[in-house]
Scaffold this motif. Sequence first.
Motif, mmCIF file in Angstrom:
data_model
loop_
_atom_site.group_PDB
_atom_site.id
_atom_site.type_symbol
_atom_site.label_atom_id
_atom_site.label_comp_id
_atom_site.label_asym_id
_atom_site.label_seq_id
_atom_site.Cartn_x
_atom_site.Cartn_y
_atom_site.Cartn_z
ATOM 1 N N THR A 1 4.633 11.658 -6.751
ATOM 2 C CA THR A 1 4.534 11.883 -5.308
ATOM 3 C C THR A 1 3.721 10.826 -4.572
ATOM 4 N N GLY A 2 2.849 10.125 -5.291
ATOM 5 C CA GLY A 2 1.949 9.165 -4.652
ATOM 6 C C GLY A 2 0.706 9.804 -4.074
ATOM 7 N N ASP A 3 0.588 11.137 -4.190
ATOM 8 C CA ASP A 3 -0.583 11.839 -3.671
ATOM 9 C C ASP A 3 -1.846 11.433 -4.421
ATOM 10 N N PRO A 4 -2.994 11.385 -3.734
ATOM 11 C CA PRO A 4 -4.255 11.060 -4.410
ATOM 12 C C PRO A 4 -4.591 12.086 -5.490
ATOM 13 N N VAL A 5 -5.180 11.606 -6.574
ATOM 14 C CA VAL A 5 -5.657 12.458 -7.665
ATOM 15 C C VAL A 5 -7.126 12.129 -7.878
ATOM 16 N N GLY A 6 -8.002 13.089 -7.635
ATOM 17 C CA GLY A 6 -9.429 12.871 -7.821
ATOM 18 C C GLY A 6 -10.029 12.027 -6.717
ATOM 19 N N PRO A 7 -11.344 11.858 -6.791
ATOM 20 C CA PRO A 7 -12.054 11.072 -5.767
ATOM 21 C C PRO A 7 -11.896 9.570 -5.998
ATOM 22 N N LEU A 8 -12.304 8.783 -4.996
ATOM 23 C CA LEU A 8 -12.335 7.329 -5.146
ATOM 24 C C LEU A 8 -13.309 6.945 -6.258
ATOM 25 N N ALA A 9 -12.950 5.946 -7.038
ATOM 26 C CA ALA A 9 -13.799 5.481 -8.132
ATOM 27 C C ALA A 9 -14.306 4.082 -7.806
ATOM 28 N N PRO A 10 -15.625 3.916 -7.597
ATOM 29 C CA PRO A 10 -16.168 2.584 -7.325
ATOM 30 C C PRO A 10 -16.261 1.763 -8.608
ATOM 31 N N GLY A 11 -16.183 0.451 -8.474
ATOM 32 C CA GLY A 11 -16.286 -0.398 -9.644
ATOM 33 C C GLY A 11 -16.536 -1.848 -9.285
ATOM 34 N N LEU A 12 -16.497 -2.679 -10.301
ATOM 35 C CA LEU A 12 -16.652 -4.125 -10.175
ATOM 36 C C LEU A 12 -15.580 -4.793 -11.015
ATOM 37 N N ILE A 13 -15.063 -5.912 -10.529
ATOM 38 C CA ILE A 13 -14.147 -6.713 -11.337
ATOM 39 C C ILE A 13 -14.477 -8.182 -11.101
ATOM 40 N N THR A 14 -14.489 -8.949 -12.173
ATOM 41 C CA THR A 14 -14.752 -10.379 -12.097
ATOM 42 C C THR A 14 -13.543 -11.124 -12.641
ATOM 43 N N PHE A 15 -12.938 -11.964 -11.795
ATOM 44 C CA PHE A 15 -11.831 -12.811 -12.194
ATOM 45 C C PHE A 15 -12.392 -14.187 -12.510
ATOM 46 N N ALA A 16 -12.284 -14.630 -13.743
ATOM 47 C CA ALA A 16 -12.783 -15.942 -14.153
ATOM 48 C C ALA A 16 -11.712 -17.003 -13.900
ATOM 49 N N GLY A 17 -12.161 -18.245 -13.707
ATOM 50 C CA GLY A 17 -11.264 -19.347 -13.404
ATOM 51 C C GLY A 17 -10.219 -19.620 -14.460
ATOM 52 N N GLY A 18 -10.446 -19.262 -15.697
ATOM 53 C CA GLY A 18 -9.491 -19.543 -16.758
ATOM 54 C C GLY A 18 -8.412 -18.501 -16.932
ATOM 55 N N GLY A 19 -8.393 -17.454 -16.077
ATOM 56 C CA GLY A 19 -7.354 -16.441 -16.190
ATOM 57 C C GLY A 19 -7.771 -15.197 -16.951
ATOM 58 N N THR A 20 -9.072 -15.033 -17.208
ATOM 59 C CA THR A 20 -9.548 -13.802 -17.835
ATOM 60 C C THR A 20 -10.296 -12.977 -16.804
ATOM 61 N N LEU A 21 -10.550 -11.715 -17.141
ATOM 62 C CA LEU A 21 -11.275 -10.850 -16.228
ATOM 63 C C LEU A 21 -12.088 -9.838 -17.006
ATOM 64 N N SER A 22 -13.082 -9.280 -16.339
ATOM 65 C CA SER A 22 -13.850 -8.157 -16.882
ATOM 66 C C SER A 22 -14.059 -7.176 -15.737
ATOM 67 N N GLU A 23 -14.099 -5.879 -16.089
ATOM 68 C CA GLU A 23 -14.258 -4.873 -15.048
ATOM 69 C C GLU A 23 -15.012 -3.664 -15.572
ATOM 70 N N THR A 24 -15.630 -2.972 -14.648
ATOM 71 C CA THR A 24 -16.253 -1.680 -14.925
ATOM 72 C C THR A 24 -15.914 -0.765 -13.764
ATOM 73 N N ALA A 25 -15.835 0.516 -14.053
ATOM 74 C CA ALA A 25 -15.574 1.503 -13.000
ATOM 75 C C ALA A 25 -16.195 2.821 -13.408
ATOM 76 N N THR A 26 -16.520 3.611 -12.421
ATOM 77 C CA THR A 26 -17.057 4.942 -12.643
ATOM 78 C C THR A 26 -15.990 5.940 -12.222
ATOM 79 N N ILE A 27 -15.668 6.875 -13.102
ATOM 80 C CA ILE A 27 -14.722 7.922 -12.758
ATOM 81 C C ILE A 27 -15.543 9.159 -12.402
ATOM 82 N N PRO A 28 -15.768 9.404 -11.096
ATOM 83 C CA PRO A 28 -16.606 10.537 -10.713
ATOM 84 C C PRO A 28 -15.888 11.869 -10.951
#
Length: 179
Positions: free
Chosen positions: A63-90
């Motif tokens: 349906t596309g309906d929201p599920v749960g609250p918004l989850a804040p996080g961080l993502i870092t895109f490195a110049g070489g095409g890699t990434l790292s991320e963290t998020a909190t699932i409240p």
Amino acid sequence: MKNSLTKTFVRTSMLALMLLAGAAISISAQELKGATSSQDLGFSKRSIVGVWLTQLQGRNCSTGDPVGPLAPGLITFAGGGTLSETATIPPPNPFPAPFFRSPGHGVWDRQNWENYTAAIVLQRLNADGTFAGRTRIRLTIQLLESGNELTWTGTGELVAPDGTVLMTTCNTGSAIRFE
């Protein structure tokens, strides 16, 4: 005599090529060594390279309906095409309980000036710290005109330790560049 001249020419040409390649590597290393920011490395604001403050919204895939609250996080895109991320699932957490997660690691690719794709994998852990499986996430990202905002749509799979897909998830998100 002709063979000797040919061998000398080939050796001289090879030496010149090796010296030129070495000079290019040296210049490139010097540029990286003295760089203090992504701009110094030649990445413009019109790139996702950098650190982003994210907001993820789980979605019902049908349906596309929201599920749960918004989850804040961080993502870092490195110049070489890699990434790292963290998020909190409240709470309330829509995933099978108990659910703890590692930081995500992944790769990204630029499609054009504003569109990117990314793939992320993270480990899920039980409350006692035992391995509960992985989550695989695929994102389609759009960098907005300002170069300081992006949005995405994504899908995820919760995978059991034996490789069985337990659940498919959908999400949308947005981020602003951290400066």
